[in-house]
Design an enzyme around this catalytic site. Structure first.
Site, PDB file in Angstrom:
ATOM      1  N   SER A 107       7.995  -7.796  -6.628  1.00  0.00           N
ATOM      2  CA  SER A 107       7.795  -6.497  -5.917  1.00  0.00           C
ATOM      3  C   SER A 107       7.864  -6.779  -4.391  1.00  0.00           C
ATOM      4  O   SER A 107       8.770  -7.071  -3.910  1.00  0.00           O
ATOM      5  CB  SER A 107       6.500  -6.044  -6.211  1.00  0.00           C
ATOM      6  OG  SER A 107       6.121  -4.675  -6.020  1.00  0.00           O
ATOM      7  N   HIS A 151       7.779  -1.625 -13.856  1.00  0.00           N
ATOM      8  CA  HIS A 151       7.594  -2.568 -12.837  1.00  0.00           C
ATOM      9  C   HIS A 151       6.568  -3.832 -13.065  1.00  0.00           C
ATOM     10  O   HIS A 151       6.707  -4.778 -12.519  1.00  0.00           O
ATOM     11  CB  HIS A 151       6.930  -1.781 -11.572  1.00  0.00           C
ATOM     12  CG  HIS A 151       6.886  -2.456 -10.421  1.00  0.00           C
ATOM     13  ND1 HIS A 151       8.001  -3.076  -9.593  1.00  0.00           N
ATOM     14  CD2 HIS A 151       5.907  -2.860  -9.600  1.00  0.00           C
ATOM     15  CE1 HIS A 151       7.655  -3.701  -8.555  1.00  0.00           C
ATOM     16  NE2 HIS A 151       6.523  -3.576  -8.370  1.00  0.00           N
TER      17      HIS A 151
END
Length: 698
Positions: free
Chosen positions: A555, A672
């Site tokens: 991320s 994610h």
């Protein structure tokens, strides 16, 4: 905003580059935008369209190449077998107490997913409440957040497809396990249900369903609503209107006594506005608590008293007490002053006491204080490590918390706030001999002279000859602090003679808000410089060498890895880059990008553009450079950081690099945070380690 002038033509054949392997063909265009007089190349913009058949075909080909390559690596199967031993073990979370019932999550040994269990009383028979393994045949349905009513009778929980952020909220009766057919709410990506005192309804944040409004602008459509059980959710009362600002989040929390509704308007990760409403007033209205200040606030309520943790006038945070009937700022009373030697990381009201947690040089300390701030006692820890997972209620004597460190498996404690009597509630058991390994905390000196801490985990008998394969993990953003943690995934790397390193970079919360701000927006380069300083210190002290060093991050940490290898390709042999941001010129136009503008800035702002463009990894790949061997890990259902970043960067690196292979791995049925099944995690980390070890071999 300066609108880009686009030029799109077929690009002439580039100078010859010797690729590490035969990659799928990637169409390359001469797409150039003129931004503030700067010519910004974007040759793979066509890869932004994830719905395109051409893009899907390209992704499938890339993923097939990657998986075929990784499957042949010599150590992969042995690593996967070891990860199965380490991951398919029982693991339990911190319990929560509501009414006469206790609730907790646990993944049983051999199971793919965690379930939620409950008991009547602390020692009553255990019963299954939520078992997501039964929700889909392929494991694609996942459990999101879950919130139990104060009386313990009902639970509101979210179900997510492919572990993405999108969710639908349901309500279940705890005793019968019956799910309501009426209380079904879509658009609960940011819901955070907060129950009424009587358990007849809850406040939550609602957002319009996916594709009903422009994706990048959706966060600005958030509303706070109230849902009464049994009512039509489509008619739920709006308690706070949408802000219209995609950079904000809204969250409402109702006090235990049902009187005080507290609203947080989050402007990025450095500024909050706080309002509250007295629901017992003749005409309840929003009143300002802290509005328009360049500061953060966290409010907990005990009866008719507010306790506010804030960095207002205190970069390392303090706690003040507020009477909501006389809430003017000059009436606030400081009960816990700022410490200069430690950061106040967490606090909460439990048993009418204040449980406070500090970080001192990234190591946890904790205390109990009375509501006037007087020290009651310190909370002892088994060794140097991290406290977390605290749970308890303002009127409850029991406090639960966890402790862990790199070589100390997670242990959950139960303590009496009144007497201090403490016992172990749960301890993680793992097939690892952690006594073989040592943990060192070391400090590097960054480019501007800043002292940067990092932790090194290695075998006690290691020889510092620069030959140890080393993984350097970093994040550096969004106030996220990275204290010592226990992860079974680290040990196979150590067992292969490796060294594991965790860097505590600016942008995080380790040293308070100043530490965060010196690593955000136009000072983001400090994060990368900190990372390079840690890498260089590892080499200097003989732990490793550039030929044995891997950069790891996901991320915002994936952005870190991308910047690391484009700025200092000489310093790393391998890059493990997961669900990353990499195109910092266009990131805000995709996924949840606009919510991060306060953290990164935006290329729509002429003042922000130069710093963003200066480090944007996608825009600084240079043809003919010997880049590290790179494994980019993406997820097909990532609706937070759009997978276009991974696609474009992979194509650009494959075109440009004269170094190691560049592979793109795409996790199916995954968001994610990855897939929420153990087998997917086993395969992913086995691929990462096998790739890194193979590239580091002499």
């Amino acid at each position: 905003m300066v609108m880009p002038q686009d030029v799109i033509t077929a690009m002439p054949p580039p100078p010859a580059v010797t690729p590490a392997m035969a990659y799928p063909e990637s169409r390359r265009l001469d797409q150039v935008d003129d931004l503030y007089g700067v010519k910004v190349a974007d040759p793979y913009r066509w890869l932004e369209d994830g719905k395109s058949d051409e893009v899907k075909k390209w992704v499938d080909a890339e993923d097939a190449l990657t998986r075929g390559t990784l499957a042949k690596l010599p150590q992969r199967e042995a690593l996967a077998a070891r990860f199965k031993e380490l991951f398919y073990i029982e693991n339990q979370g911190t319990p929560r107490h509501y009414g006469s019932r206790w609730f907790y999550s646990r993944r049983d040994a051999g199971k793919e997913k965690s379930s939620v269990y409950w008991r009547d009383g602390r020692t009553g028979p255990e019963k299954v409440l939520l078992d997501p393994s039964q929700w889909s045949t392929d494991g694609s349905a996942s459990l999101g957040g879950w919130s139990v009513s104060w009386d313990g009778r009902r639970v509101a929980y979210s179900v997510k497809a492919n572990n993405s952020d999108e969710s639908t909220l349901y309500v279940m009766d705890v005793a019968t396990g019956k799910k309501s057919d009426v209380d079904v709410i879509e658009g609960t990506r940011y819901a955070s249900p907060s129950w009424t005192a009587g358990g007849d309804g809850f406040y939550y944040t609602w957002i319009p369903p996916k594709d009903s409004v422009p994706t990048a602008d959706r966060p600005g459509f958030q509303e706070v609503r109230f849902h009464r059980l049994g009512a039509d959710p489509k008619k739920d009362r709006v308690v706070h209107e949408r802000t219209g600002d995609a950079k904000t989040f809204l969250e409402a929390s109702l006090s235990r006594n049902g009187r005080w509704l507290v609203l947080t308007t989050q402007h990025g990760w450095s500024r909050y506005d706080m309002h509250f409403m007295d629901l017992r007033a003749q005409k309840p209205e929003w009143q300002p608590l802290a509005v328009g200040q360049d500061a953060l606030y966290d409010v907990d309520v005990d009866g008719d008293r507010f306790f506010v943790k804030t960095n207002e006038g205190a970069p390392k945070y303090r706690v003040l007490k507020v009477d909501p009937l006389h809430a003017a700022r000059d009436k606030w009373v400081e009960v816990i002053p700022e410490r200069k030697d430690a950061t106040l990381e967490s606090f909460g009201v439990v048993g009418h006491r204040l449980a406070v947690g500090y970080l001192k040089d990234v190591v946890s300390q904790a205390e109990l204080r009375d509501e006037d701030g007087k020290l009651v006692r310190t909370i002892e820890t088994p060794t140097l490590g991290a406290l977390g997972g605290a749970s308890g209620n303002s009127d409850d004597d029991l406090l639960y918390y966890s402790f862990q460190s790199f070589t100390y498996p997670t242990e959950i404690f139960e303590t009496s706030v009144r007497t201090g009597k403490t016992s172990t509630f749960y301890k993680l058991k793992v097939p690892v001999d952690a006594s073989k390994y040592a943990v060192e905390q070391i400090f590097a000196t960054s480019k501007d002279g800043t002292r940067v801490p990092f932790f090194v985990i290695h075998a006690k008998d290691m020889v510092k000859d620069g030959k140890s394969p080393t993984i350097l993990h970093g994040y550096g953003g969004f106030q996220v602090a990275n204290p010592p943690y226990f992860a079974t995934s680290i040990f196979p790397w150590l067992e292969h003679g490796g060294v594991w390193v965790l860097a505590n970079l600016r942008g995080g919360g380790e040293y308070g808000e100043d530490w965060h701000r010196h690593g955000m927006r136009r000072e983001k380069q400090n994060v990368f410089d900190d990372y390079f300083a840690v890498a260089e210190e590892l080499v200097k002290q003989g732990f490793t060498s550039p030929g044995k060093l891997a950069a790891l991050g996901g991320s915002n940490g994936g952005l870190l890895v991308g910047a690391a290898i484009t700025q200092r390709p000489d310093l790393f042999r391998v890059a493990l880059c997961a669900v990353p941001l990499l195109d910092m010129v266009r990131y805000h136009q995709f996924g949840s990008g606009k919510t991060w503008i306060e953290e990164y800035g935006s290329a729509d702002d002429a003042a922000d553009f130069p710093s963003l463009y200066a480090y944007s990894p996608y825009h600084h790949v240079k043809q003919g450079t010997k880049y590290p061997a790179t494994l980019i890990l993406s997820a097909d259902s990532d609706d937070r950081v759009d997978p276009m970043h991974a696609r474009k960067f992979a194509a650009e690196l494959q075109w440009a690099s004269n170094g190691g292979p560049v592979l793109l791995r795409v996790e199916k049925h995954s968001g994610h945070g990855g897939a929420d099944m153990v087998k997917a995690n086993v395969e992913k980390i086995a691929d990462e380690y096998a790739f890194a070890l193979d590239q580091m071999k002499d």
